[in-house]
Scaffold this motif. Structure first.
Motif, short mmCIF file in Angstrom:
data_model
loop_
_atom_site.label_atom_id
_atom_site.label_comp_id
_atom_site.label_asym_id
_atom_site.label_seq_id
_atom_site.Cartn_x
_atom_site.Cartn_y
_atom_site.Cartn_z
N TYR A 27 0.83 -1.20 0.00
CA TYR A 27 0.00 0.00 0.00
C TYR A 27 0.87 1.26 0.00
N VAL A 28 1.89 1.30 0.86
CA VAL A 28 2.77 2.47 0.95
C VAL A 28 3.41 2.74 -0.40
N LEU A 29 3.91 1.70 -1.04
CA LEU A 29 4.51 1.85 -2.37
C LEU A 29 3.49 2.40 -3.36
N GLU A 35 1.02 9.33 -5.72
CA GLU A 35 1.32 10.74 -5.41
C GLU A 35 2.29 11.33 -6.43
N ILE A 36 3.27 10.55 -6.84
CA ILE A 36 4.23 11.03 -7.85
C ILE A 36 3.51 11.33 -9.15
N VAL A 37 2.66 10.43 -9.58
CA VAL A 37 1.92 10.62 -10.84
C VAL A 37 0.99 11.83 -10.72
N LEU A 38 0.27 11.94 -9.62
CA LEU A 38 -0.65 13.07 -9.45
C LEU A 38 0.09 14.40 -9.44
N GLU A 50 0.29 11.62 6.10
CA GLU A 50 -0.54 11.10 7.17
C GLU A 50 -0.78 9.60 7.02
N PHE A 51 -1.27 9.18 5.88
CA PHE A 51 -1.64 7.78 5.70
C PHE A 51 -0.43 6.85 5.66
N VAL A 56 3.04 2.88 8.28
CA VAL A 56 4.35 2.47 8.78
C VAL A 56 4.27 2.10 10.27
N ALA A 57 3.56 2.89 11.05
CA ALA A 57 3.40 2.56 12.47
C ALA A 57 2.68 1.23 12.63
#
Length: 170
Positions: A27-29, A35-38, A50-51, A56-57
């Motif tokens: 999911y993180v990846l 985000e990079i594409v957007l 945030e997410f 990660v936590a």
């Protein structure tokens, strides 16, 4: 019989939590790539930090029991390797009990924190206003699984005077 049942439950729960932790890494990846594409198009999800932080936590604490179960946590063998094999279980038992005491205290403290966030309706300060008890609760689940695993291993050491065999299957 009861020890075998507890060990089987611990292993199964840790397999599930380890799988969830691995899915959170995916999911993180995916979120970072999205985000990079957007951002190439001048927009954003506005919740990446945030997410991903919550993920990660969560994956860290969900993965602790899994790592302990698989023998993947750091272990310093400076003293224990100098002892006769028949006495090593005593030091392992001591380590499990001290760890259990510390993580149980942390679990208790964190449980109070989660309950307070839920009761007061505390949310994040981001655009999503995420109820904080959700990510905090997922960390709490990981802490609980770690405590259960530590307790199970301590009981096995106490009654069998040997470490539970590490299971390497995934």
């Amino acid at each position: 019989m009861l020890l075998n049942f507890l060990l089987a439950c611990s292993r199964r729960l840790n397999q599930v939590s380890g799988a969830i932790a691995m899915l959170l890494i995916v999911y993180v990846l995916g979120h970072i790539l999205l985000e990079i594409v957007l951002r190439l198009f001048g927009t954003s999800t506005y919740v990446l930090d945030e997410f991903v932080g919550y993920a990660v936590a969560t994956l860290t604490f969900l993965g602790l029991g899994y790592s302990l179960e698989r023998g993947g946590l750091i272990r310093v063998g400076l003293i224990i390797e100098r002892l006769p094999v028949s006495k090593r279980w005593l030091f392992d038992l001591f380590a499990y009990l001290v760890s259990l005491a510390m993580f149980s205290w942390l679990f208790s403290y964190w449980q109070t924190n989660v309950w307070r966030s839920y009761k007061r309706g505390i949310t994040s300060e981001s655009i999503m206003e995420t109820p904080l008890w959700i990510p905090q609760g997922l960390v709490l689940v990981g802490l609980g699984l770690l405590c259960f695993t530590l307790l199970t291993h301590a009981l096995i050491l106490l009654f069998r005077q040997q470490s539970p065999e590490l299971k390497q299957d995934v």
